[in-house]
Motif scaffolding. Structure first.
Motif, mmCIF file in Angstrom:
data_model
loop_
_atom_site.group_PDB
_atom_site.id
_atom_site.type_symbol
_atom_site.label_atom_id
_atom_site.label_comp_id
_atom_site.label_asym_id
_atom_site.label_seq_id
_atom_site.Cartn_x
_atom_site.Cartn_y
_atom_site.Cartn_z
ATOM 1 N N SER A 219 0.931 -1.064 0.087
ATOM 2 C CA SER A 219 0.086 0.225 0.034
ATOM 3 C C SER A 219 1.040 1.237 0.046
ATOM 4 O O SER A 219 1.460 1.451 0.986
ATOM 5 C CB SER A 219 -0.922 -0.102 1.238
ATOM 6 N N PRO A 220 1.085 1.780 -1.398
ATOM 7 C CA PRO A 220 2.218 2.893 -1.378
ATOM 8 C C PRO A 220 1.921 4.134 -0.442
ATOM 9 O O PRO A 220 2.607 4.800 0.001
ATOM 10 C CB PRO A 220 1.994 3.074 -2.758
ATOM 11 N N GLY A 221 0.620 4.238 0.011
ATOM 12 C CA GLY A 221 0.009 5.378 0.594
ATOM 13 C C GLY A 221 0.313 5.265 2.027
ATOM 14 O O GLY A 221 0.395 6.055 3.089
ATOM 15 N N HIS A 222 1.022 4.051 2.551
ATOM 16 C CA HIS A 222 0.936 3.896 3.790
ATOM 17 C C HIS A 222 2.713 4.147 4.569
ATOM 18 O O HIS A 222 3.154 3.517 4.888
ATOM 19 C CB HIS A 222 0.734 2.259 4.212
ATOM 20 N N LEU A 223 2.538 5.415 4.535
ATOM 21 C CA LEU A 223 3.800 5.892 5.017
ATOM 22 C C LEU A 223 3.755 5.945 6.442
ATOM 23 O O LEU A 223 2.983 5.858 6.992
ATOM 24 C CB LEU A 223 3.959 7.488 4.403
ATOM 25 N N LYS A 224 5.075 6.193 6.924
ATOM 26 C CA LYS A 224 5.013 6.024 8.316
ATOM 27 C C LYS A 224 4.486 7.088 9.043
ATOM 28 O O LYS A 224 3.781 7.041 10.103
ATOM 29 C CB LYS A 224 6.573 6.044 8.707
ATOM 30 N N HIS A 225 4.556 8.459 8.448
ATOM 31 C CA HIS A 225 3.695 9.619 9.178
ATOM 32 C C HIS A 225 2.705 9.958 8.359
ATOM 33 O O HIS A 225 2.524 10.219 6.894
ATOM 34 C CB HIS A 225 4.832 10.863 9.461
ATOM 35 N N ALA A 303 -7.510 0.019 14.482
ATOM 36 C CA ALA A 303 -7.640 1.040 13.386
ATOM 37 C C ALA A 303 -7.362 2.434 13.932
ATOM 38 O O ALA A 303 -6.777 3.244 13.358
ATOM 39 C CB ALA A 303 -9.063 0.851 12.785
ATOM 40 N N ILE A 304 -7.723 2.433 15.232
ATOM 41 C CA ILE A 304 -7.863 3.856 15.898
ATOM 42 C C ILE A 304 -5.988 4.148 16.214
ATOM 43 O O ILE A 304 -5.387 4.936 16.212
ATOM 44 C CB ILE A 304 -8.551 4.056 17.132
ATOM 45 N N TRP A 305 -5.547 2.816 16.654
ATOM 46 C CA TRP A 305 -4.232 3.073 17.041
ATOM 47 C C TRP A 305 -3.255 3.180 15.977
ATOM 48 O O TRP A 305 -2.167 3.832 16.167
ATOM 49 C CB TRP A 305 -3.642 2.119 18.076
ATOM 50 N N ASP A 306 -3.567 2.577 14.882
ATOM 51 C CA ASP A 306 -2.744 2.711 13.649
ATOM 52 C C ASP A 306 -2.843 3.883 13.085
ATOM 53 O O ASP A 306 -1.788 4.673 13.074
ATOM 54 C CB ASP A 306 -3.494 2.034 12.444
ATOM 55 N N ARG A 307 -3.876 4.915 13.313
ATOM 56 C CA ARG A 307 -3.958 6.369 12.981
ATOM 57 C C ARG A 307 -3.036 7.251 13.901
ATOM 58 O O ARG A 307 -2.328 8.016 13.693
ATOM 59 C CB ARG A 307 -5.246 6.901 12.983
ATOM 60 N N LEU A 308 -3.288 6.854 15.175
ATOM 61 C CA LEU A 308 -2.610 7.577 16.368
ATOM 62 C C LEU A 308 -1.001 7.244 16.217
ATOM 63 O O LEU A 308 -0.403 8.408 16.271
ATOM 64 C CB LEU A 308 -3.133 7.116 17.557
ATOM 65 N N ARG A 309 -0.752 6.398 15.912
ATOM 66 C CA ARG A 309 0.764 6.079 15.722
ATOM 67 C C ARG A 309 1.371 6.790 14.814
ATOM 68 O O ARG A 309 2.468 7.221 14.755
ATOM 69 C CB ARG A 309 1.060 4.325 15.462
ATOM 70 N N LYS A 310 0.614 6.854 13.595
ATOM 71 C CA LYS A 310 1.316 7.447 12.304
ATOM 72 C C LYS A 310 0.978 9.135 12.420
ATOM 73 O O LYS A 310 1.759 9.783 11.903
ATOM 74 C CB LYS A 310 0.229 7.062 11.021
ATOM 75 N N ALA A 311 0.038 9.400 13.281
ATOM 76 C CA ALA A 311 -0.186 10.971 13.533
ATOM 77 C C ALA A 311 0.858 11.509 14.634
ATOM 78 O O ALA A 311 1.214 12.461 14.529
ATOM 79 C CB ALA A 311 -1.708 11.257 14.224
ATOM 80 N N ALA A 312 1.328 10.516 15.378
ATOM 81 C CA ALA A 312 2.358 11.026 16.501
ATOM 82 C C ALA A 312 3.703 11.244 16.000
ATOM 83 O O ALA A 312 4.166 10.458 15.098
ATOM 84 C CB ALA A 312 2.298 10.065 17.584
ATOM 85 N N SER A 313 4.455 12.130 16.871
ATOM 86 C CA SER A 313 5.791 12.365 16.734
ATOM 87 C C SER A 313 6.753 11.493 17.160
ATOM 88 O O SER A 313 7.592 11.322 16.836
ATOM 89 C CB SER A 313 6.049 13.782 17.163
ATOM 90 N N ASN A 314 6.110 10.558 18.105
ATOM 91 C CA ASN A 314 7.058 9.601 18.471
ATOM 92 C C ASN A 314 6.281 8.178 18.496
ATOM 93 O O ASN A 314 6.620 7.151 19.112
ATOM 94 C CB ASN A 314 7.090 9.748 20.209
ATOM 95 N N GLY A 315 5.440 7.962 17.349
ATOM 96 C CA GLY A 315 4.770 6.847 16.971
ATOM 97 C C GLY A 315 5.643 5.673 16.532
ATOM 98 O O GLY A 315 6.079 5.112 15.661
#
Ligand code: TXA
Ligand code: MG
Length: 315
Positions: A219-225, A303-315
């Motif tokens: 999934s090319p869109g699945h960047l870390k951040h 799914a919620i923590w997937d979004r939070l980890r990617k949104a986080a600066s320390n994810g």
């Protein structure tokens, strides 16, 4: 203006080759007619989205999806029958009707039949399919309300207000594939339809289906951040003393940081997630934090923590 005239205006703009923002049950999407390459290019320029990140095509029926796919398997059909319209995107081999701009040159295309009545009405009146990524600047927090989109693009994009998105996080993206002795279902992005739900429905599918989490590779869109708010977000662990210590180590006193408090119930937590992120990022706080609680496993929590980890600066 009434909702009906807004829908008419959206259809007229789409016909002219413009982009418009439309509500879906997951998040608001920035839509363009898939048969107009100039309109597709506008999606990328308005979002500042790189061309290597492929788009999801929104259809108004399973048969419309089939015309865009070269290889619609019995597993695609089964999943469409059970989950469409709804928050499930199906990856399939693409037909030559699908512009490579949509798929970033991949030989597969993502297809979804959304549930929201406003999106369905636009699709029906337009009589075409719509490519639509989430209506946010690339890498930023997804919008779940019309006002979020207005702010995101400074009023430059016409938005149809269909109320707050009920699910609040993006669709689950899966890739069904035929194998030698059955089927493989890769989950490329967790979302509104949980793995448990998929498993339980698949018990009624006549062939064996192996389910695999395959987030990174395909999934090319699945960047870390991704999903990032305009201020840094930190994930912290309980107990409270450790939260304070970590904030201090980041140079923040407790009143300089705003806590994202997730609802106990995951469907509610998902619905409120992006709105909370946006509101707190607009507050006077310098940073946001969210405390990871034990027991937030399974169901939508993944799914919620997937979004939070990617949104986080320390994810
Ligand atoms: O709920 C949703 O899916 C929302 C609403 C608007 O429908 N849309 C959305 O689109 O989340 P977007 O562009 O933000 O995310 C699309 C995701 C990306 O991660 C992209 O990499 C993946 O789908 N994707 C699209 N086509 C793909 C393909 N052919 N193979 C693998 N991944 C694909
Ligand atoms: Mg997005």
């Amino acid at each position: 203006m009434s909702l009906n005239s807004d829908i008419e205006k959206a259809v007229a703009l789409l016909r002219q080759g413009d982009v418009v923002a439309l509500p879906t049950e997951t998040v608001y999407g920035l839509a363009a007619d898939i048969h107009q390459p100039e309109a597709l290019k506008k999606i990328f320029s308005v979002k500042s989205r790189p061309f290597f990140d492929p788009l999801i095509v929104h259809v108004s029926s399973e048969s419309q999806a089939q015309t865009l796919s070269g290889n619609w398997t019995s597993l695609h059909h089964f999943l469409a029958e059970n989950f469409w319209p709804g928050p499930l995107s199906l990856i399939a081999q693409k037909s030559d009707k699908v512009d490579p701009l949509i798929t970033s040159g991949l030989d597969t295309v993502a297809l979804r039949f959304p549930q929201h009545p406003v999106f369905q009405a636009v699709l029906q009146k337009l009589g075409s399919s719509l490519a639509a990524p989430s209506a946010n600047r690339f890498g930023k927090t997804s919008p779940t309300q019309a006002s979020h989109v207005e702010k995101e693009f400074n009023g430059r994009v016409f938005v149809v207000d269909g109320g707050a998105s009920e699910i609040g996080i993006e669709s689950t993206v899966v890739y069904p594939q035929k194998t030698q002795n059955g089927f493989l279902l890769e989950i490329l992005r967790p979302g509104g339809i949980t793995e448990e739900k998929l498993k339980s429905i698949l018990q009624n599918f006549p062939s064996p289906v192996q389910i695999q989490r395959q987030e990174k590779q395909n999934s090319p869109g699945h960047l870390k951040h991704h999903y990032q708010p305009d201020k840094p977000l930190y994930i912290l662990e309980e107990p409270v003393s450790s939260v304070e210590k970590t904030l201090a180590s980041l140079g923040l006193s407790p009143d300089q940081a705003a806590e994202m408090k997730l609802a106990d119930e995951p469907t509610l937590a998902a619905r409120q997630l992006y709105e909370q992120m946006r509101e707190l990022a607009e507050s006077s706080a310098q940073a946001l934090y969210v405390v990871k609680k034990p027991g937030q496993h399974g169901e939508l929590w993944e799914a919620i923590w997937d979004r939070l980890r990617k949104a986080a600066s320390n994810g």
